[in-house]
Scaffold this active site. Structure first.
Site, PDB file in Angstrom:
ATOM      1  N   CYS A   2     -68.915  79.317  54.628  1.00 12.01           N
ATOM      2  CA  CYS A   2     -68.575  80.532  53.913  1.00 12.01           C
ATOM      3  C   CYS A   2     -68.971  81.723  54.787  1.00 12.01           C
ATOM      4  O   CYS A   2     -69.933  81.663  55.545  1.00 12.01           O
ATOM      5  CB  CYS A   2     -69.257  80.655  52.561  1.00 12.01           C
ATOM      6  SG  CYS A   2     -68.875  79.305  51.437  1.00 12.01           S
ATOM      7  N   ARG A  27     -65.204  80.490  59.210  1.00 15.34           N
ATOM      8  CA  ARG A  27     -66.292  79.887  58.436  1.00 15.34           C
ATOM      9  C   ARG A  27     -65.801  79.266  57.122  1.00 15.34           C
ATOM     10  O   ARG A  27     -66.575  78.661  56.390  1.00 15.34           O
ATOM     11  CB  ARG A  27     -67.354  80.948  58.111  1.00 15.34           C
ATOM     12  CG  ARG A  27     -67.950  81.590  59.331  1.00 15.34           C
ATOM     13  CD  ARG A  27     -68.990  82.600  58.929  1.00 15.34           C
ATOM     14  NE  ARG A  27     -70.142  81.962  58.339  1.00 15.34           N
ATOM     15  CZ  ARG A  27     -71.172  81.489  59.025  1.00 15.34           C
ATOM     16  NH1 ARG A  27     -71.182  81.601  60.331  1.00 15.34           N
ATOM     17  NH2 ARG A  27     -72.173  80.924  58.413  1.00 15.34           N
ATOM     18  N   TRP A  70     -65.577  78.190  51.688  1.00 15.53           N
ATOM     19  CA  TRP A  70     -65.278  76.803  52.053  1.00 15.53           C
ATOM     20  C   TRP A  70     -65.791  75.992  50.882  1.00 15.53           C
ATOM     21  O   TRP A  70     -66.992  75.928  50.631  1.00 15.53           O
ATOM     22  CB  TRP A  70     -65.981  76.418  53.355  1.00 15.53           C
ATOM     23  CG  TRP A  70     -65.632  75.029  53.805  1.00 15.53           C
ATOM     24  CD1 TRP A  70     -64.461  74.624  54.379  1.00 15.53           C
ATOM     25  CD2 TRP A  70     -66.456  73.868  53.723  1.00 15.53           C
ATOM     26  NE1 TRP A  70     -64.513  73.274  54.649  1.00 15.53           N
ATOM     27  CE2 TRP A  70     -65.726  72.787  54.257  1.00 15.53           C
ATOM     28  CE3 TRP A  70     -67.742  73.630  53.246  1.00 15.53           C
ATOM     29  CZ2 TRP A  70     -66.226  71.490  54.331  1.00 15.53           C
ATOM     30  CZ3 TRP A  70     -68.243  72.335  53.314  1.00 15.53           C
ATOM     31  CH2 TRP A  70     -67.488  71.286  53.862  1.00 15.53           C
ATOM     32  N   ASN A  96     -73.422  82.359  50.290  1.00 12.56           N
ATOM     33  CA  ASN A  96     -73.190  81.303  51.270  1.00 12.56           C
ATOM     34  C   ASN A  96     -74.342  80.315  51.149  1.00 12.56           C
ATOM     35  O   ASN A  96     -75.498  80.720  51.226  1.00 12.56           O
ATOM     36  CB  ASN A  96     -73.151  81.916  52.679  1.00 12.56           C
ATOM     37  CG  ASN A  96     -73.026  80.863  53.768  1.00 12.56           C
ATOM     38  OD1 ASN A  96     -72.690  79.713  53.496  1.00 12.56           O
ATOM     39  ND2 ASN A  96     -73.300  81.256  54.999  1.00 12.56           N
ATOM     40  N   GLY A  97     -74.040  79.029  50.962  1.00 11.14           N
ATOM     41  CA  GLY A  97     -75.114  78.036  50.852  1.00 11.14           C
ATOM     42  C   GLY A  97     -74.936  77.204  49.602  1.00 11.14           C
ATOM     43  O   GLY A  97     -73.849  77.147  49.014  1.00 11.14           O
ATOM     44  N   GLU A 477     -63.653  62.281  71.951  1.00  7.88           N
ATOM     45  CA  GLU A 477     -63.460  63.720  71.751  1.00  7.88           C
ATOM     46  C   GLU A 477     -61.959  64.052  71.647  1.00  7.88           C
ATOM     47  O   GLU A 477     -61.547  64.841  70.805  1.00  7.88           O
ATOM     48  CB  GLU A 477     -64.153  64.488  72.898  1.00  7.88           C
ATOM     49  CG  GLU A 477     -63.881  65.978  72.963  1.00  7.88           C
ATOM     50  CD  GLU A 477     -64.243  66.751  71.696  1.00  7.88           C
ATOM     51  OE1 GLU A 477     -64.893  66.210  70.789  1.00  7.88           O
ATOM     52  OE2 GLU A 477     -63.829  67.925  71.617  1.00  7.88           O
ATOM     53  N   LYS A 481     -60.062  65.653  68.398  1.00  5.33           N
ATOM     54  CA  LYS A 481     -59.218  66.850  68.472  1.00  5.33           C
ATOM     55  C   LYS A 481     -57.829  66.577  67.910  1.00  5.33           C
ATOM     56  O   LYS A 481     -57.275  67.376  67.162  1.00  5.33           O
ATOM     57  CB  LYS A 481     -59.035  67.291  69.933  1.00  5.33           C
ATOM     58  CG  LYS A 481     -60.168  68.025  70.561  1.00  5.33           C
ATOM     59  CD  LYS A 481     -60.131  69.493  70.184  1.00  5.33           C
ATOM     60  CE  LYS A 481     -61.451  70.134  70.494  1.00  5.33           C
ATOM     61  NZ  LYS A 481     -62.577  69.580  69.694  1.00  5.33           N
ATOM     62  N   GLU A 484     -58.050  66.260  64.110  1.00  4.98           N
ATOM     63  CA  GLU A 484     -58.462  67.432  63.328  1.00  4.98           C
ATOM     64  C   GLU A 484     -57.426  68.551  63.328  1.00  4.98           C
ATOM     65  O   GLU A 484     -57.323  69.278  62.366  1.00  4.98           O
ATOM     66  CB  GLU A 484     -59.854  67.947  63.730  1.00  4.98           C
ATOM     67  CG  GLU A 484     -59.952  68.734  65.009  1.00  4.98           C
ATOM     68  CD  GLU A 484     -61.367  69.237  65.310  1.00  4.98           C
ATOM     69  OE1 GLU A 484     -62.079  69.649  64.395  1.00  4.98           O
ATOM     70  OE2 GLU A 484     -61.738  69.230  66.488  1.00  4.98           O
ATOM     71  N   HIS A 500     -61.456  43.460  71.192  1.00  7.61           N
ATOM     72  CA  HIS A 500     -62.316  42.949  70.115  1.00  7.61           C
ATOM     73  C   HIS A 500     -61.900  43.491  68.748  1.00  7.61           C
ATOM     74  O   HIS A 500     -62.725  43.642  67.860  1.00  7.61           O
ATOM     75  CB  HIS A 500     -63.779  43.291  70.402  1.00  7.61           C
ATOM     76  CG  HIS A 500     -64.279  42.677  71.671  1.00  7.61           C
ATOM     77  ND1 HIS A 500     -64.414  41.320  71.848  1.00  7.61           N
ATOM     78  CD2 HIS A 500     -64.630  43.236  72.865  1.00  7.61           C
ATOM     79  CE1 HIS A 500     -64.850  41.068  73.067  1.00  7.61           C
ATOM     80  NE2 HIS A 500     -64.984  42.210  73.710  1.00  7.61           N
ATOM     81  N   LYS A 601     -65.557  76.116  60.920  1.00  4.80           N
ATOM     82  CA  LYS A 601     -66.180  76.057  62.240  1.00  4.80           C
ATOM     83  C   LYS A 601     -67.690  75.883  62.161  1.00  4.80           C
ATOM     84  O   LYS A 601     -68.280  75.171  62.955  1.00  4.80           O
ATOM     85  CB  LYS A 601     -65.840  77.320  63.025  1.00  4.80           C
ATOM     86  CG  LYS A 601     -66.326  77.229  64.456  1.00  4.80           C
ATOM     87  CD  LYS A 601     -65.519  78.073  65.370  1.00  4.80           C
ATOM     88  CE  LYS A 601     -65.848  77.775  66.813  1.00  4.80           C
ATOM     89  NZ  LYS A 601     -65.413  76.434  67.253  1.00  4.80           N
TER      90      LYS A 601
HETATM   91  C1  G6P Z   1     -67.632  71.679  62.852  1.00  7.93           C
HETATM   92  C2  G6P Z   1     -66.532  72.158  63.775  1.00  7.93           C
HETATM   93  C3  G6P Z   1     -66.575  71.387  65.088  1.00  7.93           C
HETATM   94  C4  G6P Z   1     -67.954  71.472  65.699  1.00  7.93           C
HETATM   95  C5  G6P Z   1     -69.035  71.009  64.730  1.00  7.93           C
HETATM   96  C6  G6P Z   1     -70.442  71.292  65.240  1.00  7.93           C
HETATM   97  O1  G6P Z   1     -67.351  70.398  62.394  1.00  7.93           O
HETATM   98  O2  G6P Z   1     -65.277  72.017  63.167  1.00  7.93           O
HETATM   99  O3  G6P Z   1     -65.608  71.922  65.994  1.00  7.93           O
HETATM  100  O4  G6P Z   1     -67.992  70.686  66.856  1.00  7.93           O
HETATM  101  O5  G6P Z   1     -68.909  71.711  63.492  1.00  7.93           O
HETATM  102  O6  G6P Z   1     -70.642  72.679  65.305  1.00  7.93           O
HETATM  103  P1  G6P Z   1     -71.741  73.374  66.187  1.00  7.93           P
HETATM  104  O7  G6P Z   1     -71.605  74.839  65.895  1.00  7.93           O
HETATM  105  O8  G6P Z   1     -73.063  72.822  65.760  1.00  7.93           O
HETATM  106  O9  G6P Z   1     -71.449  73.039  67.606  1.00  7.93           O
END
Ligand code: G6P
Length: 606
Positions: A2, A27, A70, A96-97, A477, A481, A484, A500, A601
């Site tokens: 948020c 956020r 969020w 927020n929280g 990774e 990506k 997501e 396996h 994010k």
């Molecule tokens: C969220 C984001 C990711 C990020 C992760 C960790 O899930 O969508 O892109 O890698 O948080 O975030 P940080 O700010 O701790 O790197």
């Protein structure tokens, strides 16, 4: 998660708050809302979805607050969006929280005759403040009593209709910043999203109550003791939110990697020595550690996997790694010879914060791989490496991941030199890592080709991404990506694990993204590719072999890119190919690249 944004001034524009929320949309973008205190009372606007859907109004007031949500405790509808109002309609509040004991607080208030219009945890807050005011508290006392009554993590700002020239703030656990301009004071969830006119800002510590007016900020702790805020200069680039020639922030951030890798290396390799200023006081103790535990969430965790492998193979320290949300609740053997390495772009991820607290209680020391100075995680660590990746706006992390890996490689080789890594390998790494920006640009120069490949395979329902050793983590990774932002189901696997289990799924409908490093057991990965081909699987091959060097029967599409010989640096180059693939899969599938559904994010809840 948020985002919170507010301002108090002689004239606060509603549209300034809306712009602040747009900057904070990373956020959360499930719903948004704004409250403005005007001469005629408090005006509230809400919308479902991104804050850009809030109406444009020429409204001004003396104080205004806004929120991007969020969703956690109730569906992301307009009705459930913030601000929330108290029963007497005097308090408009954004939060927020999470309030963990909200059900109990709600029962307490219902017994006193309060009614509720939502199922959210937030709604108890304005009513609890109203309750304490009705008991004879002044506003600050009511805030203190409320903050002590609720359990959880919160950053809150609210307007009270009887005090239309002030904004009221309570902080415990969720990031909040106060910024000062000549004619106004702002509150924001991060230090990057303040308007240009903000010259100085202060990060608010936990357990603080603030009354903010246009020319004063009164701070006290939960016992009512008065405190002073320390403000610092805001040296943050103005073009963070400027897309320039790019279509999306993600594309901009992928393209910016040349510059930010250069910036991360600047001054850190001198006279064949790796200098990491933030570690000077602790590098000795670190080099003597018995074990190093790497952690992070999401992409930062994938970067941590690379860091842990490098630290074990090059730095010769015993390492393990775990996602922060798991590590926090795992009873590992930890003592004061243990170092925890936390990797986090935002510096606010709740699971990582929880891990630090847990590991510290067991005696571990903490090294932060951070991008956001003054963030909560930055402040909780003993020492750290600033990755210097600049602000990331797109939810999917790209340039920060590259610089996180880079920072951990520098650390691994620095420690490695002490612990037995050969000087020849060390020097070879130094020379190669300085070519990383050049290698990255060679990948970016192939964007059109990558775009075309993605167009061809955009309807794939599943992708397997395979690689061995460090490339397994790049496979993970890349798969993260792809899923997501393009919503194509993707799995990142070690090539060795393919037989396996996953091989059972391979047929001519499956897209396979294969990472092949000609300098690291290439024949082993080749065998895995043959296994895929034998079952009709489609192969997109990412390699540092040239087209001439590789048999064209083993792939459908080839992305050949230049690297050196160091497998870790090669991994970082291949990762950029994965970033571009996922970006273009998402574009071809019409996705909202920067704001993928259901995600945010900065994840400040568990
Ligand atoms: C969220 C984001 C990711 C990020 C992760 C960790 O899930 O969508 O892109 O890698 O948080 O975030 P940080 O700010 O701790 O790197």
């Amino acid at each position: 998660m948020c985002g919170i944004f507010g301002s108090v001034a002689d004239k606060v524009e509603y549209n300034t708050i809306k712009q602040g929320l747009k900057n904070l949309a990373y956020r959360g973008y499930d719903s948004a809302g704004i409250a403005v205190a005007t001469n005629g009372g408090v005006v509230i606007e809400r919308t479902e979805g991104h804050p850009k859907f809030l109406p444009d109004l020429g409204l001004t007031g003396t104080v205004a607050i806004g929120h991007n949500r969020w969703a956690t405790h109730s569906p992301p509808t307009k009705e459930n969006s913030h601000p929330y109002t108290s029963n007497d309609n005097k308090i408009s509040l954004v939060h927020n929280g999470i309030i963990e004991n909200y059900a109990e607080v709600r029962r307490f208030l219902e017994e006193k005759g309060f009614t509720f219009y939502s199922q959210t945890d937030t709604e108890v807050l304005p009513n609890l403040i109203q309750f304490y005011l009705s008991q004879g508290d002044n506003l600050q006392a009511a805030m203190r009593h409320t903050a002590k009554h609720v359990e959880g993590a919160f950053g809150v700002i609210f307007i009270h209709a009887d005090h239309p020239n002030q904004m009221n703030l309570m902080k415990l656990g969720s990031p909040m910043y106060v910024g000062r301009a000549d004619e106004a004071v702002y509150v924001c969830s991060d230090a990057y999203s303040f308007p240009e006119e903000v010259k100085t800002f202060s990060s608010i510590d936990d357990s603080k109550i603030l009354i903010i007016r246009k020319d004063s900020v009164d701070v006290q702790d939960l016992n009512g003791t008065k405190l002073t805020l320390i403000f610092e200069e805001k040296n943050i680039s103005a073009d963070t939110y400027c897309l320039g020639k790019h279509e999306h922030y993600m594309q901009k951030e992928i393209h910016e990697q040349f510059d930010y890798v250069v910036s991360a290396l600047a001054g850190r390799i001198r006279d064949a020595e790796i200098k990491l200023g933030g570690l000077e006081d602790c590098v000795e103790s670190f080099a003597e550690s018995k074990q190093v535990i790497f952690t992070g969430c999401g992409s930062a965790h994938n970067a941590a996997l690379v860091g842990a492998l490098a630290m074990e193979e090059v730095g010769r320290l015993m390492c393990r790694q775990m996602p922060a949300g798991e590590l926090k609740y795992t009873d590992l053997l930890v003592d004061d010879k243990t170092w925890l390495i936390t990797v986090s772009q935002s510096g606010e991820t709740a699971d990582v914060i929880g891990c630090i607290k847990n590991m510290r209680n067991k005696g571990a020391k903490v090294l932060g791989v951070v991008n956001t100075p003054n963030s909560t995680i930055y402040q909780m660590t003993d020492c750290g490496i600033h990755i210097r990746a600049g602000k990331e706006v797109s939810v999917a992390s790209t340039k920060a991941v590259t610089n996180q890996m880079l920072a951990m490689l520098l650390l691994a080789y620095k420690i490695g030199l002490e612990n037995g890594c050969s000087y020849r390998d060390y020097k070879a790494f130094l020379s190669e890592v300085q070519k990383l920006p050049y290698f990255i640009n060679k990948v970016i120069a192939q964007e059109q080709k990558i775009r075309d490949i993605c167009e061809h395979y955009k309807d794939s329902k599943t992708a397997f991404v395979i690689g061995r050793n460090v490339l397994e983590f790049i496979a993970k990774e890349t798969a993260l990506k792809v899923k997501e932002i393009s919503y194509i189901h993707a799995e990142g696997y070690s090539g060795s694990e393919l037989k396996h289990g996953p091989l059972a799924l391979i047929d001519d409908k499956i897209m396979n993204i294969c990472l092949l490093d000609k300098n690291f057991y290439p024949e082993k990965t080749m065998s895995n590719i043959e296994e895929i081909r034998a079952r009709g699987g489609k192969v997109i091959l990412i390699t540092n072999y040239t087209k001439q060097e590789v048999d064209n029967k083993i792939y459908d599409r080839l992305i050949s890119t230049e690297t050196g010989e160091n497998k870790f640096v090669t991994a970082m180059v291949f990762n950029v190919v994965g970033q571009l693939l996922s970006y273009h899969f998402a574009l071809h599938n019409g996705r909202d690249v920067d704001l993928p559904r259901n995600l945010a994010k900065s994840v400040t809840v568990e």
